[in-house]
Design a protein around this motif. Sequence first.
Motif, short mmCIF file in Angstrom:
data_model
loop_
_atom_site.label_atom_id
_atom_site.label_comp_id
_atom_site.label_asym_id
_atom_site.label_seq_id
_atom_site.Cartn_x
_atom_site.Cartn_y
_atom_site.Cartn_z
N THR A 139 0.84 -1.19 0.00
CA THR A 139 0.00 0.00 0.00
C THR A 139 0.88 1.24 0.00
O THR A 139 1.64 1.47 0.93
CB THR A 139 -0.91 0.02 1.25
N GLY A 141 0.79 4.92 0.28
CA GLY A 141 0.00 6.09 0.68
C GLY A 141 0.90 7.11 1.32
O GLY A 141 2.00 7.38 0.82
N THR A 142 0.46 7.68 2.44
CA THR A 142 1.30 8.61 3.19
C THR A 142 2.58 7.90 3.62
O THR A 142 3.66 8.48 3.63
CB THR A 142 0.56 9.13 4.43
N GLU A 187 9.81 3.35 2.52
CA GLU A 187 8.76 4.33 2.77
C GLU A 187 9.23 5.77 2.51
O GLU A 187 8.44 6.62 2.12
CB GLU A 187 8.29 4.20 4.22
N SER A 191 6.60 6.37 -0.86
CA SER A 191 5.29 6.86 -0.41
C SER A 191 4.95 8.12 -1.19
O SER A 191 5.74 8.62 -2.00
CB SER A 191 5.35 7.19 1.08
N ALA A 192 3.75 8.68 -0.95
CA ALA A 192 3.37 9.94 -1.59
C ALA A 192 4.36 11.04 -1.22
O ALA A 192 4.80 11.82 -2.07
CB ALA A 192 1.95 10.33 -1.19
N GLY A 269 -3.20 1.79 -2.51
CA GLY A 269 -2.94 3.10 -1.93
C GLY A 269 -3.05 4.21 -2.97
O GLY A 269 -3.12 3.95 -4.18
N GLY A 270 -3.05 5.45 -2.50
CA GLY A 270 -3.27 6.59 -3.38
C GLY A 270 -2.27 6.69 -4.52
O GLY A 270 -2.63 7.06 -5.65
N VAL A 271 -1.01 6.34 -4.26
CA VAL A 271 0.01 6.45 -5.30
C VAL A 271 -0.27 5.49 -6.46
O VAL A 271 0.07 5.78 -7.61
CB VAL A 271 1.42 6.19 -4.70
N SER A 272 -0.94 4.37 -6.18
CA SER A 272 -1.22 3.39 -7.24
C SER A 272 -2.14 3.95 -8.33
O SER A 272 -2.20 3.42 -9.44
CB SER A 272 -1.84 2.12 -6.65
N ARG A 273 -2.84 5.04 -8.01
CA ARG A 273 -3.74 5.65 -9.01
C ARG A 273 -2.97 6.30 -10.15
O ARG A 273 -3.57 6.71 -11.15
CB ARG A 273 -4.66 6.67 -8.34
N ASN A 307 -10.33 2.19 -0.72
CA ASN A 307 -10.42 2.34 0.73
C ASN A 307 -11.26 1.27 1.42
O ASN A 307 -11.31 1.23 2.65
CB ASN A 307 -10.98 3.73 1.08
#
Length: 322
Positions: A139, A141-142, A187, A191-192, A269-273, A307
């Motif tokens: 994942t 993300g942050t 990380e 991460s983002a 996670g958000g970065v995967s978008r 999510n």
Amino acid sequence: MRAEYIFGVDIGGTTTKLAVITDEGQIVQKWEIPTNTSNHGVSIIPDIAAAVKLKMTQMELTKEHVIGIGVGAPGPVNMQTGILYTGVNIGWDKPVALRDELSSQTGLPVVIENDANAAALGEMWKGAGGGARDVVCVTLGTGVGGGVIVNGDIAHGIKGAAGEIGHITAVPEGGYQCNCGKKGCLETVASATGVVRLAKEEMERAEGHTALHKIMDEHNAITAKDVFDEAKNGDTAAASAVNRLTFYLGLALANLGSALNPERIVIGGGVSRAGDILLDGINERFREFAFPTVAESTEIKVATLGNDAGVIGAAWLIKYKH
């Protein structure tokens, strides 16, 4: 009426996600409550218990209708004792008897798991894992979380810290300080916030004014989305940052793959978008660095549950581990 509903809970640093889920893994209702991290997080468990009991009242459910509560929590857990060792992001700086306290306050069976592991189980059960029994989930993300599923079950390790993929050392010399106390963790660069950090480095090295410089001038900040968008548009600083990210991540996943040979690696996670620009780079590095048999047999996919992965995985826990 037989028990057919499960409460899935995913405790996050800002909000706690909850869902009522059927025993087949379908979400009936989902909502969020604030995670009150003040005073060492003393209100978190009572708040979750109150939210569950209120929803049962609203849906006219009795304890006979509910199989139990599955919980994903941010930190290493002991499933046998039901203890979360630490949850630094939510104010729990010492062990918490999460399972027993929540069960006592709701009168329902409770099973707990690390939040990244719960998300991995969700993707295995109803998402991109496609029912595969050997899956690694990452994942982005942050921070960077992970879960390792071997033969259909989560690998925990001796103190619940297996699957801490974000803390694989990716930069052995001169790496950034990580919140865990080490330097150079995955990380810090995948991460983002890590993507932005790499982009700022590349902006300093760039000759001339890049598209990222223009965004920084206008907004006094850049985001991970900005970096990926401008990399797609051909910005050299952004493209270099993404190339470094996929190098670090592809190498880490190749080493994990060579150790475990999973059927699938799921990136969430958000970065995967970011989509193909991320996945293509990871795949290229993975094929380069992984043991050849692993490179041929392990498929890398983007997570599909978003999510909802954590609450669905928490429901799986109650169904199969209760």
